[in-house]
Every structure is written in structure tokens, then in C-alpha cells.
Design an enzyme around this catalytic site. Structure first.
Site, mmCIF file in Angstrom:
data_model
loop_
_atom_site.group_PDB
_atom_site.id
_atom_site.type_symbol
_atom_site.label_atom_id
_atom_site.label_comp_id
_atom_site.label_asym_id
_atom_site.label_seq_id
_atom_site.Cartn_x
_atom_site.Cartn_y
_atom_site.Cartn_z
ATOM 1 N N SER A 132 -7.079 -20.983 33.869
ATOM 2 C CA SER A 132 -5.878 -21.214 33.057
ATOM 3 C C SER A 132 -4.707 -20.625 33.824
ATOM 4 C CB SER A 132 -6.033 -20.480 31.712
ATOM 5 O OG SER A 132 -4.783 -20.396 31.050
ATOM 6 N N TYR A 177 -8.576 -13.304 26.130
ATOM 7 C CA TYR A 177 -8.581 -14.588 26.858
ATOM 8 C C TYR A 177 -7.993 -14.387 28.259
ATOM 9 C CZ TYR A 177 -7.583 -19.565 27.752
ATOM 10 O OH TYR A 177 -7.527 -20.829 28.285
HETATM 11 P P1 NAD Z 1 -12.086 -27.355 23.615
HETATM 12 O O1 NAD Z 1 -12.154 -26.409 22.472
HETATM 13 O O2 NAD Z 1 -12.049 -28.818 23.341
HETATM 14 O O3 NAD Z 1 -13.261 -27.107 24.656
HETATM 15 C C1 NAD Z 1 -14.026 -25.957 24.736
HETATM 16 C C2 NAD Z 1 -15.474 -26.376 24.731
HETATM 17 O O4 NAD Z 1 -16.304 -25.237 24.966
HETATM 18 C C3 NAD Z 1 -15.901 -26.981 23.383
HETATM 19 O O5 NAD Z 1 -16.600 -28.178 23.625
HETATM 20 C C4 NAD Z 1 -16.798 -25.920 22.792
HETATM 21 O O6 NAD Z 1 -17.793 -26.428 21.921
HETATM 22 C C5 NAD Z 1 -17.406 -25.349 24.068
HETATM 23 N N1 NAD Z 1 -18.037 -24.043 23.857
HETATM 24 C C6 NAD Z 1 -17.542 -22.974 23.190
HETATM 25 N N2 NAD Z 1 -18.450 -21.981 23.199
HETATM 26 C C7 NAD Z 1 -19.529 -22.430 23.892
HETATM 27 C C8 NAD Z 1 -20.789 -21.866 24.226
HETATM 28 N N3 NAD Z 1 -21.122 -20.623 23.860
HETATM 29 N N4 NAD Z 1 -21.643 -22.634 24.935
HETATM 30 C C9 NAD Z 1 -21.332 -23.906 25.303
HETATM 31 N N5 NAD Z 1 -20.156 -24.479 25.003
HETATM 32 C C10 NAD Z 1 -19.265 -23.746 24.299
HETATM 33 O O7 NAD Z 1 -10.784 -26.914 24.426
HETATM 34 P P2 NAD Z 1 -10.331 -27.276 25.903
HETATM 35 O O8 NAD Z 1 -8.876 -27.117 25.927
HETATM 36 O O9 NAD Z 1 -10.922 -28.561 26.334
HETATM 37 O O10 NAD Z 1 -10.950 -26.075 26.745
HETATM 38 C C11 NAD Z 1 -11.741 -26.265 27.909
HETATM 39 C C12 NAD Z 1 -11.429 -25.176 28.920
HETATM 40 O O11 NAD Z 1 -10.083 -25.333 29.365
HETATM 41 C C13 NAD Z 1 -11.540 -23.751 28.370
HETATM 42 O O12 NAD Z 1 -12.150 -22.916 29.333
HETATM 43 C C14 NAD Z 1 -10.097 -23.357 28.163
HETATM 44 O O13 NAD Z 1 -9.897 -21.969 28.252
HETATM 45 C C15 NAD Z 1 -9.445 -24.077 29.337
HETATM 46 N N6 NAD Z 1 -8.006 -24.267 29.198
HETATM 47 C C16 NAD Z 1 -7.485 -25.023 28.198
HETATM 48 C C17 NAD Z 1 -6.107 -25.173 28.127
HETATM 49 C C18 NAD Z 1 -5.455 -26.007 27.049
HETATM 50 O O14 NAD Z 1 -4.228 -25.912 26.899
HETATM 51 N N7 NAD Z 1 -6.187 -26.830 26.308
HETATM 52 C C19 NAD Z 1 -5.282 -24.546 29.043
HETATM 53 C C20 NAD Z 1 -5.853 -23.768 30.047
HETATM 54 C C21 NAD Z 1 -7.223 -23.649 30.115
#
Ligand code: NAD
Length: 255
Positions: A143, A156
Site C-alpha cells: 500500500s 495496518y
Molecule cells: P478486499 O476486502 O476486497 O480484499 C481483501 C481480501 O482478503 C478479501 O477477499 C478477504 O476475504 C481476504 N482475506 C481477509 N482475511 C483473510 C484470511 N485470513 N485468509 C484469506 N483471505 C483473507 O479489499 P482489497 O482492497 O481488494 O484488498 C486487497 C489488498 O490490497 C489488501 O492487502 C489491501 O491492504 C491492499 N490495498 C488496498 C487498497 C484499496 O484502496 N482498496 C489500497 C492499498 C492496498
């Protein structure tokens, strides 16, 4: 196609950024192991989308905070598709709690799901890649907050800072094995993790104004970058982070 016949594992692969990564890798010819912890129907739907692209997919329910379940992902990839070429450590959560109000339970959960999973996901995938003998690609979804504070989301930020150093250190250690380790640092992306912000028009206005490109990313704008990083075109990129943030980390009012 950039990834014909390659085998990829995507953790947290049935929603948001993980789903977009699975589809982007499959669009380039990769077969996909979709890790998920909730919503089997979404996994089944995604498997169908990948098969429609002409590739193979298997959904595996596995909690990435547990080392044995990460091992299950790699074992399933090998048993089903014969190998692992690409490991994407994507699963993540956030608590939106500050240094003053984060509980021990929240701290441990965030660090286990975001950092411990990436560490052992990297370790277990790398061991398999070394056994195969022809290198591999590990992509850690970090991130902008691996480097840029987000007040009110302390655990986080710690976890993503840890993934930053995992990427750099493992990249150095695994380079001699032909394995690259790259971080992808999204800014704000329209996914379920941001539901609260997306439902708050005032917060969205402030956010959009802070992003030089003027809007949140769509998940596919992250997936496409990961597909490139997994391809031969990115063979010399390792031990660093590619920020996909619409410029937000360098945003300035011009003063
Ligand atoms: P999201 O909530 O759609 O995806 C997160 C996924 O992780 C979900 O499918 C959830 O079920 C899964 N998950 C959670 N705990 C778990 C576990 N114990 N075992 C297996 N799976 C698990 O949100 P996203 O935005 O797609 O996030 C994906 C990644 O991107 C994350 O690491 C997040 O920190 C990172 N990220 C997101 C953003 C944003 O703005 N959306 C920005 C920077 C980084």
C-alpha cells in the site's frame, strides 16, 4: 500472451484487487489457484470467468494467517497444475484504529493476516520455486501506507511497512535463485475494503481532490500492473515497490 501456461496463486483472490489480479493473470494465459476465506459463490463465479478466458482455475478455502493453510495452497497448485510460477500475497484487512485505541486482538489479527501471511507465503512459494529450479515471481500487495502514515490506521501501516522490508530483504535473498520479489503499493482503490469511504460523499470529495489523477483506481488498474510484473518484461525488477497511486504520495498544493 505474456503468461501462457504459468501457474499463479492469488491470496484473498475472490474479491476486489485479488479478483482483478486473478483475471489479469488469466487474461495473459495463466492458470490460477484462487485462495479465499469467505463467499464460496464469488469464488465459483470467478472460476467460471477464468475458464471462459480459456484457462484453468481452482478455488481453495485457506486462512492465510495459518502457515499450514498457506502450505495447502502451494500443495494444491502442485497437485493440480504441477508447479507454482507466481505467488501473489494479496489478502489483507484493516481496523481503522489509532495507536491509542488499537486492542491486542486487533493488532495481532492485522499483523497475522497482512504480514505473517506474506512472509510465510513468500517462504513456502520460494521453496517450491527453488525445487522447480527455474525461478519465479512473488508479488506482495502492500500500500502507499508501507511508507506514508495513515493516522487512525496504525496496525495496518505497521503491517504494510513490514511487507515493504520483507519485499526488499527477500528480494535480495532470493535473487540468486532467479526469484524476483516486488511490492505493489496501491493508493485508493474502489473495493470492499473502502466501502465506508465510498459511502461518504464528503470523504470521497476530499479524497478525489488529493489525488492528482482526480479519482480512486478501479481494481483492474492494479491487476494489469501485477500481470506485467509477473511477465518477462519485468525480469530485472526486484526488491522494490511499484506504487500505483494516481500520484497521491507526491500530491502537492504547489506551495
Ligand atoms: P478486499 O476486502 O476486497 O480484499 C481483501 C481480501 O482478503 C478479501 O477477499 C478477504 O476475504 C481476504 N482475506 C481477509 N482475511 C483473510 C484470511 N485470513 N485468509 C484469506 N483471505 C483473507 O479489499 P482489497 O482492497 O481488494 O484488498 C486487497 C489488498 O490490497 C489488501 O492487502 C489491501 O491492504 C491492499 N490495498 C488496498 C487498497 C484499496 O484502496 N482498496 C489500497 C492499498 C492496498
Amino acid at each position: 500472451m505474456l503468461l501462457s501456461g504459468k501457474v499463479a496463486i492469488v491470496t484473498g483472490g475472490n474479491s476486489g484487487i485479488g479478483k482483478s489480479i486473478a483475471l489479469a493473470l488469466a487474461a495473459e494465459g495463466a492458470n490460477i489457484v484462487i485462495d479465499y476465506i469467505a463467499d464460496p459463490q464469488a469464488t465459483e463465479d470467478l472460476e467460471g470467468q477464468i475458464v471462459a478466458l480459456g484457462d484453468k482455475a481452482i478455488g481453495v478455502e485457506a486462512d492465510v494467517s495459518k502457515v499450514a493453510e498457506l502450505q495447502k495452497l502451494v500443495d494444491t497448485a502442485v497437485a493440480t497444475f504441477g508447479r507454482v510460477d507466481i505467488m501473489v500475497n494479496n489478502a489483507g484487512i484493516e481496523t481503522r484504529t489509532s495507536v491509542l485505541d488499537t486492542t491486542e486482538e486487533q493488532y495481532e489479527k492485522v499483523l497475522e493476516i497482512n504480514l505473517k501471511s506474506a512472509f510465510f507465503g513468500t517462504q513456502i512459494a520460494a521453496k517450491q520455486m527453488i525445487k522447480q529450479g527455474d525461478g519465479g515471481r512473488i508479488v506482495n500487495i502492500t500500500s502507499v501506507h508501507e511508507d506514508w502514515p495513515m493516522p487512525g490506521n496504525t496496525a495496518y501501516c505497521l503491517s504494510k511497512g513490514g511487507v515493504r522490508m520483507l519485499t526488499r530483504t527477500a528480494g535480495v535473498e532470493l535473487g540468486p535463485h532467479g526469484i524476483t520479489v516486488v511490492g505493489v503499493g496501491p493508493g485508493a482503490v474502489a473495493t470492499p475494503i473502502n466501502t465506508a469511504t465510498m459511502n461518504d460523499p464528503a470523504a470521497m470529495k476530499t479524497l478525489d481532490a488529493a489525488i492528482p489523477i482526480g479519482r480512486m483506481a478501479q481494481p483492474a488498474e492494479i491487476g494489469g500492473v501485477v500481470a506485467f510484473l509477473a511477465s518477462d518484461g519485468a525480469s530485472y525488477l526486484t526488491a522494490t515497490t511499484v506504487f500505483v497511486d494516481g500520484g497521491i504520495m507526491h500530491s502537492s498544493p504547489g506551495l
